[in-house]
Design an enzyme around this catalytic site. Structure first.
Site, PDB file in Angstrom:
ATOM      1  N   ASN A   4       1.210  -1.204   0.434  1.00 19.56           N
ATOM      2  CA  ASN A   4       0.173   0.022  -0.055  1.00 19.56           C
ATOM      3  C   ASN A   4       0.818   1.709  -0.180  1.00 19.56           C
ATOM      4  O   ASN A   4       2.092   1.521  -0.018  1.00 19.56           O
ATOM      5  CB  ASN A   4      -0.803  -0.263   1.353  1.00 19.56           C
ATOM      6  CG  ASN A   4       0.230   0.032   3.117  1.00 19.56           C
ATOM      7  OD1 ASN A   4       0.843   0.903   3.530  1.00 19.56           O
ATOM      8  ND2 ASN A   4      -0.633  -1.114   3.063  1.00 19.56           N
TER       9      ASN A   4
ATOM     10  N   LYS B  43       7.987 -18.132 -10.000  1.00 20.51           N
ATOM     11  CA  LYS B  43       7.598 -17.589 -11.028  1.00 20.51           C
ATOM     12  C   LYS B  43       6.131 -17.278 -10.994  1.00 20.51           C
ATOM     13  O   LYS B  43       6.875 -18.081 -12.338  1.00 20.51           O
ATOM     14  CB  LYS B  43       8.488 -15.903 -11.883  1.00 20.51           C
ATOM     15  CG  LYS B  43       7.683 -14.871 -12.103  1.00 20.51           C
ATOM     16  CD  LYS B  43       8.872 -13.796 -13.555  1.00 20.51           C
ATOM     17  CE  LYS B  43       7.656 -12.872 -14.155  1.00 20.51           C
ATOM     18  NZ  LYS B  43       8.464 -12.508 -15.384  1.00 20.51           N
TER      19      LYS B  43
ATOM     20  N   PRO C  92      -3.595 -12.222  10.691  1.00 22.35           N
ATOM     21  CA  PRO C  92      -4.132 -11.367  12.110  1.00 22.35           C
ATOM     22  C   PRO C  92      -4.153 -10.616  12.411  1.00 22.35           C
ATOM     23  O   PRO C  92      -3.123  -9.569  11.713  1.00 22.35           O
ATOM     24  CB  PRO C  92      -3.102 -12.505  12.465  1.00 22.35           C
ATOM     25  CG  PRO C  92      -1.099 -12.113  11.598  1.00 22.35           C
ATOM     26  CD  PRO C  92      -2.211 -12.075  10.232  1.00 22.35           C
ATOM     27  N   ASP C  93      -5.002  -9.949  13.217  1.00 23.51           N
ATOM     28  CA  ASP C  93      -4.647  -8.502  14.073  1.00 23.51           C
ATOM     29  C   ASP C  93      -3.464  -8.469  14.904  1.00 23.51           C
ATOM     30  O   ASP C  93      -3.924  -8.651  15.455  1.00 23.51           O
ATOM     31  CB  ASP C  93      -6.053  -7.800  14.469  1.00 23.51           C
ATOM     32  CG  ASP C  93      -6.478  -6.731  13.938  1.00 23.51           C
ATOM     33  OD1 ASP C  93      -5.307  -6.505  15.038  1.00 23.51           O
ATOM     34  OD2 ASP C  93      -7.598  -6.291  13.975  1.00 23.51           O
ATOM     35  N   ILE C  94      -3.264  -7.453  14.228  1.00 25.28           N
ATOM     36  CA  ILE C  94      -1.800  -7.469  15.021  1.00 25.28           C
ATOM     37  C   ILE C  94      -1.888  -6.941  16.373  1.00 25.28           C
ATOM     38  O   ILE C  94      -1.379  -7.487  17.484  1.00 25.28           O
ATOM     39  CB  ILE C  94      -0.419  -7.043  14.345  1.00 25.28           C
ATOM     40  CG1 ILE C  94       0.456  -8.038  13.502  1.00 25.28           C
ATOM     41  CG2 ILE C  94       0.712  -7.035  15.538  1.00 25.28           C
ATOM     42  CD1 ILE C  94       1.469  -7.455  12.006  1.00 25.28           C
TER      43      ILE C  94
ATOM     44  N   PHE D 181      -3.038   3.344  15.185  1.00 24.70           N
ATOM     45  CA  PHE D 181      -4.106   4.600  13.563  1.00 24.70           C
ATOM     46  C   PHE D 181      -4.906   4.082  13.620  1.00 24.70           C
ATOM     47  O   PHE D 181      -4.921   2.215  13.492  1.00 24.70           O
ATOM     48  CB  PHE D 181      -2.191   3.989  13.406  1.00 24.70           C
ATOM     49  CG  PHE D 181      -1.891   5.552  14.091  1.00 24.70           C
ATOM     50  CD1 PHE D 181      -0.581   5.398  14.488  1.00 24.70           C
ATOM     51  CD2 PHE D 181      -1.422   6.779  13.298  1.00 24.70           C
ATOM     52  CE1 PHE D 181      -0.022   6.214  15.384  1.00 24.70           C
ATOM     53  CE2 PHE D 181      -0.512   7.545  13.480  1.00 24.70           C
ATOM     54  CZ  PHE D 181      -0.098   7.526  14.757  1.00 24.70           C
TER      55      PHE D 181
ATOM     56  N   LYS E 230     -10.568  -2.675  19.095  1.00 28.08           N
ATOM     57  CA  LYS E 230      -8.892  -3.088  19.364  1.00 28.08           C
ATOM     58  C   LYS E 230      -8.773  -3.905  20.096  1.00 28.08           C
ATOM     59  O   LYS E 230      -7.658  -3.881  20.459  1.00 28.08           O
ATOM     60  CB  LYS E 230      -7.989  -2.645  18.171  1.00 28.08           C
ATOM     61  CG  LYS E 230      -8.213  -1.756  16.780  1.00 28.08           C
ATOM     62  CD  LYS E 230      -6.891  -3.140  16.089  1.00 28.08           C
ATOM     63  CE  LYS E 230      -7.522  -2.257  14.382  1.00 28.08           C
ATOM     64  NZ  LYS E 230      -6.756  -3.590  13.540  1.00 28.08           N
TER      65      LYS E 230
END
Ligand code: CTP
Length: 408
Positions: free
Chosen positions: A217, A296, A314-316, A336, A354
């Site tokens: 991203n 590849k 995973p949601d760290i 954040f 969270k």
């Protein structure tokens, strides 16, 4: 940055080849907003001239305790008193081995050492930037002197490593002017995070599709790196866990480079037990390709396109925030939220989802890659806006806000 705006620095030069860097340092101090009064020893004058230093500082240079000129606006012929009284700090760069040895013994046989001894010790800090040959630096006498100077309350900065003017290679070079400016700016920052060990995640993650392609991203990592710097300036031990970005590591900060969300989680899991805070500024990819392809992916000429399927990462942060240490308050977690719209609403919801005490919202497309940003802090008391400013300024404000919220 103008970090040193309003500061008055007495820049002392003792004898050493590194005096050539002191000229650059003087210029950089002035550029950063400081006023500079240069004081040189007789030995320093063998390496650079008072004329150069006067031109760069814009003030007459003092070299002798017998100099009868007006100093600090006073005509009492006591430059060693007057010059130090108006200083926010005395920075001796370069500080030679001999000069440090003389300070240890409280010697006062030239203007610079006399001024260091005569300064009000609680009001005018003394910062030394050592510079010498590697054998001189490593000598037990020098190391003993450094230890004693620190015990006496003097800030002795690190030395650099590398090629030396004498042709040898090792520790003992004076830090570069930009490193000195960084350390001097850090010195003046308040230290509300002293004793804390803070982990900061930063940058994007990279989720491999095959050995040459992947998903990532637009996060540049700049905000996370600025937070790492600000937390270190605030006195914390800091480790950055950085996704793939080319940014330089802030001075004094430890760094672990990672690629994927899973790598990031593994690294953080290893570090979390020793930490007292986690600031999760990384833009972690929510999904990764379901299959890790070893080779590849090639076109077969038929025009067929590959089909990608994804699994959730995973949601760290949520995992860390759910740990017993975080729940007990021993590990303070900050998240954040990079949103594209409805920041307030999303930030509030995300904080609860969270399970973190503080969530920092920002508009992703307006900040990714930029040098400035605007933040919205959300906690159980409501919201605090930090208006648009450079990322370092915001990072310092955020660190102060975090410090205020730390339990105890
Ligand atoms: N985060 C994380 N692990 C993930 C995703 C996000 O630790 N797999 C962290 C980020 O570092 C950030 C916070 O969670 O501190 C919120 O990240 P964000 O991408 O804004 O939110 P998501 O949880 O991904 O939710 P959504 O994409 O739906 O907005």
């Amino acid at each position: 940055m103008n970090d040193l705006a309003g500061k008055h620095i007495v820049l002392g030069l003792s004898g050493g080849i590194a005096c050539y860097k002191a000229a650059e340092l003087c210029r950089a101090l002035v550029k950063d907003g400081a006023t500079v009064q240069v004081v040189m020893t007789e030995a320093a004058e063998q390496f650079t001239t008072a004329v150069t230093m006067q031109a760069l500082s814009g003030r007459p240079v003092f070299t002798s305790q017998w100099d009868a000129r007006t100093s600090g606006g006073v005509d009492n012929n006591m430059a060693h008193i007057n010059l130090s009284r108006e200083a926010d700090a005395i920075v001796v760069a370069p500080a030679s081995a001999d000069f440090m040895a003389r300070l240890v013994h409280g010697r006062a046989d030239d203007l610079l050492s006399l001024m260091c001894l005569a300064r009000p010790i609680d009001k005018v800090p003394l910062i030394l930037a050592p510079a010498m040959n590697r054998e001189m630096w490593a000598h037990p006498a020098t190391q003993r002197n450094v230890k004693q100077l620190r015990a006496d309350g003097t800030t002795v900065l690190d030395v650099g490593a590398g090629e030396q003017a004498c042709g040898e290679t090792g520790d003992g070079r004076m830090l570069e002017p930009e490193e000195l400016i960084y350390d001097i700016a850090r010195f003046f920052q308040p230290k509300p995070l002293a004793g804390q060990h803070v982990l900061v995640s930063a940058g994007p993650t990279f989720e491999a599709i095959d050995p040459v392609r992947g998903l990532t991203n637009l996060s540049s990592g700049k905000m996370g790196f600025a937070i790492a710097r600000a937390a270190h300036e605030a006195g914390a031990q800091v480790t950055l866990v950085a996704g793939p970005v080319g940014l330089p590591t802030p001075r004094g900060v430890g760094r672990v480079n990672v690629k994927s969300a899973q790598n990031m989680q593994k690294s953080l899991d290893l570090l979390v037990p020793g930490a007292t805070g986690v600031i999760s500024a990384a833009a972690v990819a929510d999904w990764r390709p379901a299959l890790a392809v070893e080779h590849k992916i090639k076109k077969d000429g038929s025009g067929a396109v590959p089909t990608l399927s994804f699994v959730e990462n995973p949601d760290i942060l949520a995992t860390i925030a759910a740990s017993p240490r975080a729940k007990s308050g021993a590990l303070y977690c900050v998240g954040f939220a990079a949103e594209s719209h409805d920041l307030e609403e999303h930030a509030q919801a995300k904080r609860l989802r969270k399970g973190v005490p503080l969530l920092v919202g920002n508009i992703g497309p307006a900040t990714f890659g930029q040098d400035d940003n605007a933040l919205l802090l959300v906690d159980d008391q409501g919201m605090t806006e930090l208006p648009r400013a450079s990322k370092l300024v915001l990072a310092r404000q955020l660190v102060a806000e975090i410090a205020r919220r730390l339990p105890g």
